[in-house]
Design a protein around this motif. Structure first.
Motif, PDB file in Angstrom:
ATOM      1  N   GLY A  45       0.822  -1.204   0.000  1.00  0.00           N
ATOM      2  CA  GLY A  45       0.000   0.000   0.000  1.00  0.00           C
ATOM      3  C   GLY A  45       0.858   1.257   0.000  1.00  0.00           C
ATOM      4  O   GLY A  45       1.960   1.260   0.559  1.00  0.00           O
ATOM      5  N   ALA A  46       0.334   2.320  -0.602  1.00  0.00           N
ATOM      6  CA  ALA A  46       1.102   3.563  -0.732  1.00  0.00           C
ATOM      7  C   ALA A  46       1.200   4.287   0.608  1.00  0.00           C
ATOM      8  O   ALA A  46       0.331   4.169   1.461  1.00  0.00           O
ATOM      9  CB  ALA A  46       0.451   4.467  -1.780  1.00  0.00           C
ATOM     10  N   GLU A  47       2.295   5.039   0.779  1.00  0.00           N
ATOM     11  CA  GLU A  47       2.533   5.803   2.007  1.00  0.00           C
ATOM     12  C   GLU A  47       1.794   7.145   1.974  1.00  0.00           C
ATOM     13  O   GLU A  47       1.397   7.614   0.913  1.00  0.00           O
ATOM     14  CB  GLU A  47       4.044   6.102   2.157  1.00  0.00           C
ATOM     15  CG  GLU A  47       4.945   4.887   2.202  1.00  0.00           C
ATOM     16  CD  GLU A  47       4.893   4.177   3.560  1.00  0.00           C
ATOM     17  OE1 GLU A  47       4.517   4.831   4.566  1.00  0.00           O
ATOM     18  OE2 GLU A  47       5.193   2.968   3.601  1.00  0.00           O
ATOM     19  N   GLY A  48       1.662   7.742   3.145  1.00  0.00           N
ATOM     20  CA  GLY A  48       1.121   9.099   3.210  1.00  0.00           C
ATOM     21  C   GLY A  48      -0.173   9.174   3.991  1.00  0.00           C
ATOM     22  O   GLY A  48      -1.056   8.341   3.823  1.00  0.00           O
ATOM     23  N   ALA A  49      -0.265  10.191   4.870  1.00  0.00           N
ATOM     24  CA  ALA A  49      -1.488  10.393   5.642  1.00  0.00           C
ATOM     25  C   ALA A  49      -2.576  10.948   4.726  1.00  0.00           C
ATOM     26  O   ALA A  49      -2.285  11.635   3.737  1.00  0.00           O
ATOM     27  CB  ALA A  49      -1.237  11.354   6.803  1.00  0.00           C
ATOM     28  N   LEU A  50      -3.808  10.682   5.089  1.00  0.00           N
ATOM     29  CA  LEU A  50      -4.928  11.050   4.221  1.00  0.00           C
ATOM     30  C   LEU A  50      -4.979  12.550   3.908  1.00  0.00           C
ATOM     31  O   LEU A  50      -5.123  12.920   2.724  1.00  0.00           O
ATOM     32  CB  LEU A  50      -6.236  10.553   4.839  1.00  0.00           C
ATOM     33  CG  LEU A  50      -7.522  10.747   4.036  1.00  0.00           C
ATOM     34  CD1 LEU A  50      -7.393  10.232   2.614  1.00  0.00           C
ATOM     35  CD2 LEU A  50      -8.691  10.054   4.729  1.00  0.00           C
ATOM     36  N   PRO A  51      -4.838  13.431   4.920  1.00  0.00           N
ATOM     37  CA  PRO A  51      -4.912  14.866   4.582  1.00  0.00           C
ATOM     38  C   PRO A  51      -3.832  15.290   3.586  1.00  0.00           C
ATOM     39  O   PRO A  51      -4.027  16.217   2.804  1.00  0.00           O
ATOM     40  CB  PRO A  51      -4.691  15.558   5.941  1.00  0.00           C
ATOM     41  CG  PRO A  51      -5.009  14.515   6.972  1.00  0.00           C
ATOM     42  CD  PRO A  51      -4.632  13.206   6.363  1.00  0.00           C
ATOM     43  N   GLU A  52      -2.692  14.584   3.624  1.00  0.00           N
ATOM     44  CA  GLU A  52      -1.592  14.967   2.722  1.00  0.00           C
ATOM     45  C   GLU A  52      -1.813  14.513   1.285  1.00  0.00           C
ATOM     46  O   GLU A  52      -1.348  15.154   0.347  1.00  0.00           O
ATOM     47  CB  GLU A  52      -0.265  14.339   3.210  1.00  0.00           C
ATOM     48  CG  GLU A  52       0.203  14.868   4.555  1.00  0.00           C
ATOM     49  CD  GLU A  52       1.177  13.913   5.249  1.00  0.00           C
ATOM     50  OE1 GLU A  52       1.706  12.992   4.576  1.00  0.00           O
ATOM     51  OE2 GLU A  52       1.376  14.084   6.461  1.00  0.00           O
ATOM     52  N   ILE A  53      -2.525  13.374   1.123  1.00  0.00           N
ATOM     53  CA  ILE A  53      -2.624  12.822  -0.231  1.00  0.00           C
ATOM     54  C   ILE A  53      -4.026  12.970  -0.836  1.00  0.00           C
ATOM     55  O   ILE A  53      -4.247  12.601  -1.993  1.00  0.00           O
ATOM     56  CB  ILE A  53      -2.187  11.342  -0.259  1.00  0.00           C
ATOM     57  CG1 ILE A  53      -3.041  10.461   0.684  1.00  0.00           C
ATOM     58  CG2 ILE A  53      -0.716  11.205   0.102  1.00  0.00           C
ATOM     59  CD1 ILE A  53      -4.185   9.800   0.036  1.00  0.00           C
ATOM     60  N   ALA A  54      -4.959  13.512  -0.045  1.00  0.00           N
ATOM     61  CA  ALA A  54      -6.358  13.554  -0.491  1.00  0.00           C
ATOM     62  C   ALA A  54      -6.505  14.239  -1.850  1.00  0.00           C
ATOM     63  O   ALA A  54      -7.263  13.788  -2.714  1.00  0.00           O
ATOM     64  CB  ALA A  54      -7.230  14.251   0.561  1.00  0.00           C
ATOM     65  N   GLN A  55      -5.773  15.331  -2.033  1.00  0.00           N
ATOM     66  CA  GLN A  55      -5.948  16.089  -3.272  1.00  0.00           C
ATOM     67  C   GLN A  55      -5.354  15.385  -4.488  1.00  0.00           C
ATOM     68  O   GLN A  55      -5.600  15.798  -5.626  1.00  0.00           O
ATOM     69  CB  GLN A  55      -5.392  17.519  -3.126  1.00  0.00           C
ATOM     70  CG  GLN A  55      -3.886  17.640  -3.039  1.00  0.00           C
ATOM     71  CD  GLN A  55      -3.365  17.207  -1.654  1.00  0.00           C
ATOM     72  OE1 GLN A  55      -4.129  16.883  -0.740  1.00  0.00           O
ATOM     73  NE2 GLN A  55      -2.055  17.173  -1.507  1.00  0.00           N
ATOM     74  N   THR A  56      -4.571  14.314  -4.245  1.00  0.00           N
ATOM     75  CA  THR A  56      -3.984  13.570  -5.376  1.00  0.00           C
ATOM     76  C   THR A  56      -4.899  12.444  -5.872  1.00  0.00           C
ATOM     77  O   THR A  56      -4.636  11.845  -6.914  1.00  0.00           O
ATOM     78  CB  THR A  56      -2.642  12.901  -4.981  1.00  0.00           C
ATOM     79  OG1 THR A  56      -2.917  11.807  -4.089  1.00  0.00           O
ATOM     80  CG2 THR A  56      -1.704  13.888  -4.309  1.00  0.00           C
ATOM     81  N   LEU A  57      -5.955  12.164  -5.137  1.00  0.00           N
ATOM     82  CA  LEU A  57      -6.740  10.951  -5.418  1.00  0.00           C
ATOM     83  C   LEU A  57      -7.710  11.129  -6.586  1.00  0.00           C
ATOM     84  O   LEU A  57      -8.341  12.172  -6.732  1.00  0.00           O
ATOM     85  CB  LEU A  57      -7.538  10.551  -4.176  1.00  0.00           C
ATOM     86  CG  LEU A  57      -6.698  10.113  -2.966  1.00  0.00           C
ATOM     87  CD1 LEU A  57      -7.582  10.005  -1.720  1.00  0.00           C
ATOM     88  CD2 LEU A  57      -5.983   8.803  -3.254  1.00  0.00           C
TER      89      LEU A  57
END
Lengths: 297, 297
Positions: A45-57
């Motif tokens: 699974g990919a790394e990164g907390a949700l608030p940090e990666i949300a805009q990439t989804l």
């Protein structure tokens, strides 16, 4: 390359996230239980907390327990919808009331995020093998945006039209039937035992007769083998049939067979069977008449 | 050449008698309704009143409605058992309590007549095409003697052992399941309509999901097509589920889902649907919530 997050890594969500990962997408997995998150990262699974990666989804698959968790994830204090880019899609799979699904779709729409009302059928086995049925409703753009995720988790996607809520309605209909068909199997197999019909004879003959059902054939081996390791827990049913009865009452609809079934699941959970496989409802019937089931005593 | 009488020429018995006739046996048909008897003679049924030919018979197939009619035919004032030759066989197919079947077998045994406890499953279609399932219990000699009749009427004969009653027990188990699975289909399809799921969508999708059952797939077209021409009547179910509930109560067995289902069939019969196809139970649900079913209004 599609970037996908699966939120809710329980028995259904973990299997679905693994399928998405296996399909080659960048896949994040999130859960309130950090152990589940780290187990999923261990699998790639990919790394990164949700608030940090949300805009990439591009896609968020929501495989949480109920409406309350759905709303919290989407619009709570750390709600994800406000952080997502326009045109990304929420694929919401918790069993919820159709009205709730319509409300979520409306609020996502206001935020420029697509919403697919997409409850699933097929259980833990379907989730872990990418062979779920999805009962989906939403705008054509939502279907289109969700396609990579749906292709990874589902064998069949039923298109129930453009209005969110229709998927949840069909899911409620299916859960009503599945719950009753399962419960009456346990009623019938224990009734038969009082008349000298062994569980083995039941399993041999009934699947060839008019009394058979998908749930009966799927669950009767648990009883015959005395193995109640949970594939799907008793505790699922008070929740899902509770939702059905809430919807029915709101519609002024009398559902006495579902009502009787819900009471049985509640009683089974009440005597401590909640975390066993749902075929363990047979234990409630057996206890009430003093029978010993296979594997007991 | 085997000489066979079928007693009870209703929707099941007439079809079965015709199959026996078609298999080349000398076949008598008897019924309390003289029209049915003359219709069967018109098709090639053998001549002769029952008291005159009883001693010539090898096999008597009993396809009457219930235990009372079974006992009257066998042991009433003109009871046939006293007139039959030793070693002839009664094949008893009414849905009755297992205890009653054991009692009939014992009394036949005393008279030197063989008894096969042999309820059937498969409905009018199965009866008219010789493809019934028979749930049979009785001594090996009874099975052997009944063979020409069973071969003519059944696709499958389940051998439930040497003790009469076991066939009736399995039939009760199957009826419990079939009745509930049918009734909950009508509950689910009308519930779905209140949520915007059309009967057509229901029929398209549910058979591919976990909520499906044999009865659902068999009966849902009646509702979608609005055609309630009776293949199997509503009135069958208060009788058959009544027998199930009587047996259950005698065993101290609590069967709340079957109980709720029986109430629905009683209510449907009470509002005048008794002679319609059993899928017409949907009309009770529709009436209770103000829905219009396909083909209505």
């Amino acid at each position: 390359m599609t970037r996908i997050a699966v939120i809710g890594l329980g028995s259904m969500g973990f299997g679905m996230a693994r399928q998405v990962l296996g399909a080659g997408h960048v896949t994040h997995g999130f859960d309130i239980n950090p152990d589940a998150e780290s187990r999923f990262r261990d699998e790639g699974g990919a790394e990164g907390a949700l608030p940090e990666i949300a805009q990439t989804l591009d896609i968020v698959g929501l495989v949480v327990l109920n409406a309350e968790q759905t709303e919290t994830v989407l619009f709570g204090p750390d709600g994800i919808v406000g952080q997502m880019r326009k045109g990304a899609v929420i694929v919401a799979s918790a069993t919820v009331a159709p009205d709730f699904a319509r409300e979520m779709a409306r609020r996502c729409d206001e935020a420029g995020v697509l919403y697919l009302d997409a409850p699933v059928s097929g259980g833990v086995v379907g989730a872990s093998s990418g062979t779920l049925s999805v009962m989906a409703a939403g705008r054509a753009e939502a279907f289109e945006a969700a396609r990579p995720y749906l292709d990874a988790v589902a064998k069949r996607v039923f298109d129930l039209g453009a209005e969110s809520g229709a998927g949840s309605a069909m899911k409620a209909v299916n859960q009503l039937l599945a719950g009753v068909n399962l419960a009456v199997m346990t009623e019938a197999i224990t009734f038969g035992m009082t008349q000298g019909v062994s569980p083995e004879k039941f399993m041999e003959i009934i699947p060839q007769c008019a009394g058979t059902s998908w749930m009966l054939e799927d669950r009767v081996p648990q009883i015959v083998n005395g193995d109640y390791t949970a594939k799907s827990m008793i505790n699922i049913w008070p929740k899902d049939l509770g939702i059905v009865m809430d919807i029915a009452r709101s519609a002024g609809f009398s559902a006495p067979i579902t009502a009787a079934t819900l009471q049985q699941f509640l009683a089974a959970a009440g005597i401590g069977l909640g975390h066993e496989d749902d075929a363990a409802l047979a234990k409630l019937y057996a206890r009430n008449v003093g029978l010993t089931l296979p594997g007991e005593g």
